[in-house]
Design a protein around this motif. Sequence first.
Motif, PDB file in Angstrom:
ATOM      1  N   ALA A 220      28.633  43.623  39.838  1.00  0.00           N
ATOM      2  CA  ALA A 220      28.994  42.373  40.584  1.00  0.00           C
ATOM      3  C   ALA A 220      30.694  42.405  40.469  1.00  0.00           C
ATOM      4  CB  ALA A 220      28.516  41.212  39.982  1.00  0.00           C
ATOM      5  N   LEU A 221      31.127  42.815  39.338  1.00  0.00           N
ATOM      6  CA  LEU A 221      32.791  42.691  39.223  1.00  0.00           C
ATOM      7  C   LEU A 221      33.241  43.946  40.038  1.00  0.00           C
ATOM      8  CD1 LEU A 221      35.334  42.157  37.939  1.00  0.00           C
ATOM      9  CD2 LEU A 221      34.734  43.710  36.014  1.00  0.00           C
ATOM     10  N   ASN A 222      32.628  45.086  40.169  1.00  0.00           N
ATOM     11  CA  ASN A 222      32.739  46.030  40.982  1.00  0.00           C
ATOM     12  C   ASN A 222      32.842  45.494  42.617  1.00  0.00           C
ATOM     13  OD1 ASN A 222      33.019  47.905  38.793  1.00  0.00           O
ATOM     14  ND2 ASN A 222      31.449  49.297  39.293  1.00  0.00           N
ATOM     15  N   ARG A 223      31.774  45.020  42.968  1.00  0.00           N
ATOM     16  CA  ARG A 223      32.082  44.558  44.147  1.00  0.00           C
ATOM     17  C   ARG A 223      33.160  43.439  44.839  1.00  0.00           C
ATOM     18  NH1 ARG A 223      26.325  44.859  43.116  1.00  0.00           N
ATOM     19  NH2 ARG A 223      26.102  42.753  42.609  1.00  0.00           N
ATOM     20  N   VAL A 224      33.530  42.630  43.665  1.00  0.00           N
ATOM     21  CA  VAL A 224      34.654  41.919  43.805  1.00  0.00           C
ATOM     22  C   VAL A 224      36.013  42.569  43.807  1.00  0.00           C
ATOM     23  CG1 VAL A 224      36.144  40.095  42.698  1.00  0.00           C
ATOM     24  CG2 VAL A 224      33.610  39.815  42.652  1.00  0.00           C
TER      25      VAL A 224
END
Length: 100
Positions: free
Chosen positions: A69-73
């Motif tokens: 999720a952090l990577n997608r942001v």
Amino acid sequence: MSDDSDIAVSVDGTAHTILCGHCKAKVSLQGEIDTDTAMVGCADCDNWADQKKAFQIVGEYITSEMQLALNRVMKDTARKSKALSFEGQTTQNKRYRFIV
């Protein structure tokens, strides 16, 4: 003994039902909770583990999903910038026996 109530893990104060990572069915408990002989798993897939191992796998899954999720942001942020780029993983490439 088999328990038909949802087996869940709390993440940031919110309960998430543990599911079989193979078929996405709710897992069940065999035996007495918090004992060395308690097993958590899916009768449909015959996917069972002792409760300590099952919760360890769920913890690894949650950590991986939070990182994704952090990577997608970060990917979305980098996409909006000419000075930034992003090359990290944004989708799950590992199968987990137990998920939420």
